[in-house]
Design a protein around this motif. Structure first.
Motif, PDB file in Angstrom:
ATOM      1  N   ASN A 101      12.092   4.157   4.619  1.00  0.00           N
ATOM      2  CA  ASN A 101      11.132   3.958   3.536  1.00  0.00           C
ATOM      3  C   ASN A 101      11.860   3.558   2.263  1.00  0.00           C
ATOM      4  O   ASN A 101      12.844   4.192   1.874  1.00  0.00           O
ATOM      5  N   ILE A 102      11.365   2.524   1.594  1.00  0.00           N
ATOM      6  CA  ILE A 102      11.981   2.002   0.369  1.00  0.00           C
ATOM      7  C   ILE A 102      10.991   2.204  -0.762  1.00  0.00           C
ATOM      8  O   ILE A 102       9.913   1.609  -0.780  1.00  0.00           O
ATOM      9  N   LEU A 103      11.351   3.084  -1.697  1.00  0.00           N
ATOM     10  CA  LEU A 103      10.421   3.579  -2.706  1.00  0.00           C
ATOM     11  C   LEU A 103      10.787   3.084  -4.095  1.00  0.00           C
ATOM     12  O   LEU A 103      11.954   3.101  -4.476  1.00  0.00           O
ATOM     13  N   ASP A 104       9.778   2.634  -4.841  1.00  0.00           N
ATOM     14  CA  ASP A 104       9.944   2.345  -6.262  1.00  0.00           C
ATOM     15  C   ASP A 104       9.807   3.673  -7.003  1.00  0.00           C
ATOM     16  O   ASP A 104       8.733   4.255  -7.062  1.00  0.00           O
ATOM     17  N   LYS A 105      10.918   4.172  -7.563  1.00  0.00           N
ATOM     18  CA  LYS A 105      10.919   5.512  -8.140  1.00  0.00           C
ATOM     19  C   LYS A 105      10.082   5.599  -9.411  1.00  0.00           C
ATOM     20  O   LYS A 105       9.611   6.679  -9.773  1.00  0.00           O
ATOM     21  N   ASP A 106       9.898   4.492 -10.108  1.00  0.00           N
ATOM     22  CA  ASP A 106       9.114   4.513 -11.342  1.00  0.00           C
ATOM     23  C   ASP A 106       7.619   4.592 -11.045  1.00  0.00           C
ATOM     24  O   ASP A 106       6.870   5.304 -11.715  1.00  0.00           O
ATOM     25  N   ILE A 107       7.169   3.865 -10.032  1.00  0.00           N
ATOM     26  CA  ILE A 107       5.750   3.820  -9.681  1.00  0.00           C
ATOM     27  C   ILE A 107       5.420   4.856  -8.603  1.00  0.00           C
ATOM     28  O   ILE A 107       4.269   5.215  -8.404  1.00  0.00           O
ATOM     29  N   LYS A 108       6.440   5.335  -7.893  1.00  0.00           N
ATOM     30  CA  LYS A 108       6.318   6.396  -6.879  1.00  0.00           C
ATOM     31  C   LYS A 108       5.570   5.935  -5.636  1.00  0.00           C
ATOM     32  O   LYS A 108       4.870   6.719  -4.991  1.00  0.00           O
ATOM     33  N   ILE A 109       5.698   4.661  -5.304  1.00  0.00           N
ATOM     34  CA  ILE A 109       5.103   4.182  -4.059  1.00  0.00           C
ATOM     35  C   ILE A 109       6.166   3.489  -3.215  1.00  0.00           C
ATOM     36  O   ILE A 109       7.135   2.927  -3.731  1.00  0.00           O
ATOM     37  N   VAL A 110       5.977   3.549  -1.899  1.00  0.00           N
ATOM     38  CA  VAL A 110       6.819   2.789  -0.977  1.00  0.00           C
ATOM     39  C   VAL A 110       6.333   1.350  -0.972  1.00  0.00           C
ATOM     40  O   VAL A 110       5.127   1.098  -0.859  1.00  0.00           O
ATOM     41  N   PHE A 111       7.265   0.415  -1.121  1.00  0.00           N
ATOM     42  CA  PHE A 111       6.849  -0.996  -1.133  1.00  0.00           C
ATOM     43  C   PHE A 111       7.416  -1.785   0.041  1.00  0.00           C
ATOM     44  O   PHE A 111       7.119  -2.976   0.196  1.00  0.00           O
ATOM     45  N   ALA A 112       8.204  -1.136   0.892  1.00  0.00           N
ATOM     46  CA  ALA A 112       8.727  -1.819   2.082  1.00  0.00           C
ATOM     47  C   ALA A 112       9.206  -0.779   3.082  1.00  0.00           C
ATOM     48  O   ALA A 112       9.548   0.352   2.725  1.00  0.00           O
ATOM     49  N   HIS A 113       9.208  -1.162   4.359  1.00  0.00           N
ATOM     50  CA  HIS A 113       9.732  -0.325   5.435  1.00  0.00           C
ATOM     51  C   HIS A 113      10.720  -1.139   6.263  1.00  0.00           C
ATOM     52  O   HIS A 113      10.698  -2.374   6.251  1.00  0.00           O
ATOM     53  N   LYS A 114      11.541  -0.426   6.994  1.00  0.00           N
ATOM     54  CA  LYS A 114      12.370  -1.035   8.031  1.00  0.00           C
ATOM     55  C   LYS A 114      12.264  -0.144   9.251  1.00  0.00           C
ATOM     56  O   LYS A 114      12.453   1.066   9.172  1.00  0.00           O
ATOM     57  N   PHE A 115      11.942  -0.730  10.392  1.00  0.00           N
ATOM     58  CA  PHE A 115      11.700   0.044  11.601  1.00  0.00           C
ATOM     59  C   PHE A 115      13.017   0.332  12.318  1.00  0.00           C
ATOM     60  O   PHE A 115      13.842  -0.562  12.508  1.00  0.00           O
ATOM     61  N   LEU A 116      13.187   1.597  12.743  1.00  0.00           N
ATOM     62  CA  LEU A 116      14.390   2.019  13.457  1.00  0.00           C
ATOM     63  C   LEU A 116      13.984   2.427  14.868  1.00  0.00           C
ATOM     64  O   LEU A 116      13.312   3.435  15.056  1.00  0.00           O
ATOM     65  N   ASP A 117      14.392   1.661  15.843  1.00  0.00           N
ATOM     66  CA  ASP A 117      13.921   1.879  17.204  1.00  0.00           C
ATOM     67  C   ASP A 117      14.713   2.930  17.966  1.00  0.00           C
ATOM     68  O   ASP A 117      14.200   3.557  18.870  1.00  0.00           O
TER      69      ASP A 117
END
Length: 359
Positions: A101-117
């Protein structure tokens, strides 16, 4: 329909499917989706839709949707097990999957994911791939923070070469690097800057938490410590955390060491370090509001993971726009009450769905 159901608190496949069946004649949904009639698929068809969704295509939709809301200045990156993806049954055998999970700490939302199989250790390879994506990380002077597992030379040097910044934790899995940092800190007569007892608070367990942040920098040069593997180490940071029991007076002290490829004040480093925990708060919301840890996914759990992040993000954006305002009839504007209003008010959920109440 699945996203709408998630917003309303229906978190399992069975609950979502049942909610769809009972709401096929819901006029608010017909207006929302601009349909005169809503056709609900069978359970098997719905399951096939979720299993066969192109996760990468869904992820592109997710990123495009939330891109206008983020600043991309302070970024926290952390992996999360999808605990319900570990299935060892008579007909199905699936190993644990994880998601970065890649989170924008200022806005506190995740804006991208990377899947780990495979497993969570593949975070390192996944993050290398993410850092090369200019659609996500195209700005200079972004500040990245992550746990010690990702304190790897290839990752940190790539961030540095992109003219971005990092704050990286040092733990025993980088024993030599950590020991060298401690020895370098000991060579200073005093810290370059210090902030003590900043923002102390009482926990739910009646313990007072206080932190002392000491920063060590070379005033006469950029580098504070040379490393053969890591480029451009400009700051070493020591964080001393003190827990004091309000009941017994018992004191426990822990020390944490970090490094950064830029210089700033102890107060700002303290704020950046605390902000990293927002990604853990986000994971907490996924588990408590979306019940992610309880969700059993026999195959391909990533489509539901993206939709759960979609839901939590919409809750968070509403909270950002209405914090400290009395806009909900159930009480304070907090995450759990935003979900509660969605549960009982289709009109509110529809407005949240269409961003009409995000400010």
């Amino acid at each position: 329909m699945t996203l709408f159901a998630l917003l309303k608190g229906n978190t399992t496949f069975k609950d979502i499917m049942s909610w769809m069946i009972f709401n096929e004649n819901n006029q608010i949904l017909k207006d929302l989706f601009e349909k005169e009639k809503i056709n609900i698929p069978s359970k098997s068809t719905y399951h096939r839709i979720l299993v066969n969704t192109d996760n990468n295509a869904l992820e592109r939709v997710f990123r495009k949707f939330f891109l206008p809301f983020i600043t991309q200045e302070n970024i926290a990156i952390d992996g999360k097990w999808l605990r319900g993806s570990d299935i060892n049954g008579q007909y199905t055998q699936e190993k644990h999957k994880a998601i970065l999970n890649i989170l924008d700490k200022d806005i506190k939302i995740v804006f991208a994911h990377k899947f780990l199989d495979k497993n969570k250790s593949s975070e390192i390879t996944a993050l290398k791939e993410v850092l090369s994506n200019n659609d996500i990380f195209s700005n200079e002077q972004q500040i990245f923070s992550f746990d010690a597992l990702l304190t790897q030379s290839e990752i940190l040097n790539t961030i540095d070469e992109q003219n971005n910044r990092y704050i990286a934790k040092l733990k025993d899995n980088q024993k030599n690097l950590k020991e060298k940092a401690i020895e370098t800190i000991k060579s200073f007569e005093k810290p370059t800057d210090i902030v003590d007892n900043e923002d102390s608070y009482i926990t739910e367990n009646n313990k007072r938490v206080s932190r002392k942040v000491e920063v060590f920098q070379n005033k006469n040069a950029d580098l504070v410590m040379y490393s053969e593997n890591f480029n451009n180490i400009q700051s070493l940071i020591k964080v001393t955390k003190t827990l004091t029991s309000s009941i017994t007076g018992e004191i426990s002290i822990t020390e944490q060491y970090l490094m950064a490829n830029f210089k700033t004040t102890a107060k700002e480093f303290h704020q950046k370090i605390l902000q990293h925990w927002r990604v853990e708060t986000y994971h907490y919301h996924l588990d408590m509001l979306m019940e992610e840890d309880d969700h059993i996914a026999h195959k391909e759990p990533f489509s539901m993971s993206i939709l759960r992040s979609f839901s939590v993000n919409l809750y968070q954006l509403f909270l950002n726009a209405n914090k400290d305002k009395k806009v909900l009839p159930t009480g304070k504007t907090i995450m759990v009450d935003i979900k509660r209003n969605c549960q009982y008010r289709d009109d509110f959920t529809s407005e949240l769905f269409e961003q009409k109440v995000l400010g």
